[in-house]
Design a protein around this motif. Structure first.
Motif, PDB file in Angstrom:
ATOM      1  N   PRO A   1       0.816  -1.219   0.000  1.00 47.35           N
ATOM      2  CA  PRO A   1       0.000   0.000   0.000  1.00 47.35           C
ATOM      3  C   PRO A   1       0.851   1.271   0.000  1.00 47.35           C
ATOM      4  O   PRO A   1       0.538   2.239  -0.671  1.00 47.35           O
ATOM      5  CB  PRO A   1      -0.817  -0.122   1.290  1.00 47.35           C
ATOM      6  CG  PRO A   1      -0.916  -1.587   1.527  1.00 47.35           C
ATOM      7  CD  PRO A   1       0.408  -2.140   1.064  1.00 47.35           C
ATOM      8  N   ARG A   2       1.951   1.263   0.752  1.00 47.18           N
ATOM      9  CA  ARG A   2       2.816   2.448   0.767  1.00 47.18           C
ATOM     10  C   ARG A   2       3.446   2.647  -0.609  1.00 47.18           C
ATOM     11  O   ARG A   2       3.529   3.766  -1.122  1.00 47.18           O
ATOM     12  CB  ARG A   2       3.882   2.327   1.869  1.00 47.18           C
ATOM     13  CG  ARG A   2       4.863   3.472   1.886  1.00 47.18           C
ATOM     14  CD  ARG A   2       5.303   3.900   3.280  1.00 47.18           C
ATOM     15  NE  ARG A   2       5.417   2.805   4.224  1.00 47.18           N
ATOM     16  CZ  ARG A   2       6.525   2.100   4.402  1.00 47.18           C
ATOM     17  NH1 ARG A   2       7.614   2.376   3.709  1.00 47.18           N
ATOM     18  NH2 ARG A   2       6.549   1.119   5.267  1.00 47.18           N
ATOM     19  N   LEU A   3       3.874   1.540  -1.227  1.00 49.45           N
ATOM     20  CA  LEU A   3       4.465   1.633  -2.559  1.00 49.45           C
ATOM     21  C   LEU A   3       3.462   2.271  -3.531  1.00 49.45           C
ATOM     22  O   LEU A   3       3.822   3.139  -4.327  1.00 49.45           O
ATOM     23  CB  LEU A   3       4.868   0.237  -3.054  1.00 49.45           C
ATOM     24  CG  LEU A   3       5.499   0.167  -4.445  1.00 49.45           C
ATOM     25  CD1 LEU A   3       6.793   0.971  -4.510  1.00 49.45           C
ATOM     26  CD2 LEU A   3       5.785  -1.281  -4.851  1.00 49.45           C
ATOM     27  N   ASN A   4       2.196   1.873  -3.434  1.00 50.71           N
ATOM     28  CA  ASN A   4       1.179   2.447  -4.327  1.00 50.71           C
ATOM     29  C   ASN A   4       1.032   3.952  -4.132  1.00 50.71           C
ATOM     30  O   ASN A   4       0.810   4.693  -5.092  1.00 50.71           O
ATOM     31  CB  ASN A   4      -0.164   1.752  -4.120  1.00 50.71           C
ATOM     32  CG  ASN A   4      -0.133   0.336  -4.669  1.00 50.71           C
ATOM     33  OD1 ASN A   4       0.580   0.057  -5.620  1.00 50.71           O
ATOM     34  ND2 ASN A   4      -0.903  -0.556  -4.060  1.00 50.71           N
ATOM     35  N   ARG A   5       1.162   4.409  -2.907  1.00 50.87           N
ATOM     36  CA  ARG A   5       1.080   5.858  -2.654  1.00 50.87           C
ATOM     37  C   ARG A   5       2.231   6.588  -3.341  1.00 50.87           C
ATOM     38  O   ARG A   5       2.055   7.614  -3.971  1.00 50.87           O
ATOM     39  CB  ARG A   5       1.139   6.162  -1.149  1.00 50.87           C
ATOM     40  CG  ARG A   5       0.031   5.542  -0.332  1.00 50.87           C
ATOM     41  CD  ARG A   5       0.256   5.816   1.149  1.00 50.87           C
ATOM     42  NE  ARG A   5      -0.186   7.156   1.497  1.00 50.87           N
ATOM     43  CZ  ARG A   5      -1.443   7.467   1.750  1.00 50.87           C
ATOM     44  NH1 ARG A   5      -2.384   6.548   1.680  1.00 50.87           N
ATOM     45  NH2 ARG A   5      -1.777   8.690   2.060  1.00 50.87           N
ATOM     46  N   TYR A   6       3.432   6.008  -3.187  1.00 53.03           N
ATOM     47  CA  TYR A   6       4.597   6.613  -3.841  1.00 53.03           C
ATOM     48  C   TYR A   6       4.410   6.637  -5.351  1.00 53.03           C
ATOM     49  O   TYR A   6       4.728   7.624  -6.014  1.00 53.03           O
ATOM     50  CB  TYR A   6       5.863   5.820  -3.506  1.00 53.03           C
ATOM     51  CG  TYR A   6       6.489   6.168  -2.179  1.00 53.03           C
ATOM     52  CD1 TYR A   6       7.296   7.287  -2.066  1.00 53.03           C
ATOM     53  CD2 TYR A   6       6.329   5.375  -1.053  1.00 53.03           C
ATOM     54  CE1 TYR A   6       7.899   7.621  -0.863  1.00 53.03           C
ATOM     55  CE2 TYR A   6       6.910   5.685   0.153  1.00 53.03           C
ATOM     56  CZ  TYR A   6       7.697   6.814   0.248  1.00 53.03           C
ATOM     57  OH  TYR A   6       8.282   7.129   1.436  1.00 53.03           O
ATOM     58  N   ILE A   7       3.898   5.540  -5.904  1.00 52.85           N
ATOM     59  CA  ILE A   7       3.739   5.455  -7.364  1.00 52.85           C
ATOM     60  C   ILE A   7       2.740   6.508  -7.844  1.00 52.85           C
ATOM     61  O   ILE A   7       2.962   7.183  -8.849  1.00 52.85           O
ATOM     62  CB  ILE A   7       3.299   4.040  -7.785  1.00 52.85           C
ATOM     63  CG1 ILE A   7       4.423   3.039  -7.511  1.00 52.85           C
ATOM     64  CG2 ILE A   7       2.925   4.003  -9.265  1.00 52.85           C
ATOM     65  CD1 ILE A   7       4.049   1.594  -7.756  1.00 52.85           C
TER      66      ILE A   7
END
Ligand SMILES: Nc1nc2c(ncn2[C@@H]2O[C@H](COP(=O)(O)OP(=O)(O)OP(=O)(O)O)[C@@H](O)[C@H]2O)c(=O)[nH]1
Ligand SMILES: [Mg+2]
Ligand SMILES: [Zn+2]
Length: 331
Positions: free
Chosen positions: A122-128
């Protein structure tokens, strides 16, 4: 000798007279009201002119690392900030909405996660999401592969979820994967490294540079969390490129739009187009391709929940922005 091109200037970015070009500097780090710049002639210490200071209404408009600025002939003050061709932004103040520019004029953003404890999709998706909004190309870089020898499946799953983004695995300890990263350090491109504290951003930069440019922190063994070793953003010359080291981020507020949500979740956007009803809400409607994919196990329900959560968050951000604009328009 350095030229503007060596400093990462791209012709065509902003039309400038030769006279103004002579006064360009690139911001390599920022302090409290002071800035360090770099010009073809060497480094300089800069401040804002009073006029520019007064004209700035939000932090977003202050010079950020990677920015190009026009200085006075003595190279002591910044007179103007050149419009950014890309910028990686986060929202720092929650409901207040305050954009912070992490780095500007980037070609790539390396979204860094360590394979051992930091991996958080989920954090990776925010960064993306924010990265797609930046105008620069996101690249996923998974570090500390030496600590997770069995990570092939995890890497494959991330690749599968983000078919439009390169996913690279590396270890600063064994050197694995560093050649693929080095291949990207060409043409005086600018690349920002972002992610949580302790995941090895500075260590990676040192390895790529082949020398210690940045201090690195030893991890506390008990919780494997970082120590916030890097405390300022810095533009560093590495091979034939510019790398921006950034302090590890705890909070990462969204600053993006619906359009980039579909770009981040291409699989879900594709499925949604196959739903029987155009306005399918993917709850109990018949012929819902998303529900079918979840039932068949080709779409993870957690990933879909994450998508919905981000969709709500973006809708709320959009509403707040529109309310703010309305208020500003009122006499
Ligand atoms: N085993 C292993 N350890 C690594 C690797 N890369 C970094 N480390 C260790 O991880 C710790 C943190 O590394 P840093 O490079 O300081 O992390 P950072 O992301 O810059 O952290 P902040 O500056 O706090 O944001 C150090 O002890 C490094 O030696 C790696 O590939 N493998
Ligand atoms: Mg660091
Ligand atoms: Zn549906």
């Amino acid at each position: 000798m350095n030229t503007l091109l060596h400093l990462g200037w791209q012709e065509g970015h902003e039309p400038l007279s030769d006279e103004k070009k002579q006064c360009l500097a690139r911001i390599i780090t920022t302090g409290q009201n002071t800035y360090q710049g770099l010009t073809p002639a060497g480094p300089c210490h800069l401040k804002l002119t009073g006029k520019l200071s007064h004209a700035i209404s939000e932090k977003y408009d202050l010079p950020a690392v990677g920015d190009w600025v026009i200085t006075d002939p003595q190279r002591q003050v910044i007179q103007q900030i050149i419009p950014r061709r890309s910028s990686f932004v986060r929202n720092v103040a929650g409901n207040q909405d305050q954009r912070q520019v992490i780095a500007a004029n980037l070609d790539e953003i390396w979204l860094i996660m360590s394979l051992n404890h930091d991996l958080n999709l989920p954090r990776l998706n925010r960064y993306i999401l924010n990265a797609w909004d930046s105008g620069a190309l996101p690249v996923i870089v998974l570090t500390k592969a030496d600590l997770m020898p069995d990570s092939a499946e995890t890497v494959k799953a991330i690749q599968h979820e983000h078919p439009g983004i390169d996913v690279l695995t590396c270890s600063a300890k064994t050197g694995l994967g560093l050649d693929s990263l080095r291949q990207r350090l060409t043409n005086y491109r600018t690349i920002a490294l972002v992610g949580s504290s302790g995941i090895g951003k500075s260590t990676l930069i040192n390895q790529l540079a082949g020398t210690t440019l940045q201090l690195t922190g030893e991890i506390r063994l008990d919780d494997d969390r970082g120590r916030h070793t890097t405390t300022s953003r810095n533009l560093l010359a590495v091979q034939e490129a510019w790398l921006i080291d950034t302090p590890g981020m705890r909070e990462f507020g969204l600053w993006s739009t619906d359009e980039h949500l579909d770009q981040t979740f291409e699989d879900i956007a594709d499925l949604a187009r196959e739903c029987r009803f155009n306005d399918c809400r993917h709850s109990n409607e018949p012929g819902c391709a998303i529900n079918q994919a979840i039932a068949e196990g080709t779409l993870s329900s957690l990933r879909f929940k994450d998508y919905q959560k981000l969709q709500r968050e973006l809708a709320y951000l959009d509403k707040r922005q529109r309310d703010k604009q309305k208020k500003q328009k009122r006499p």
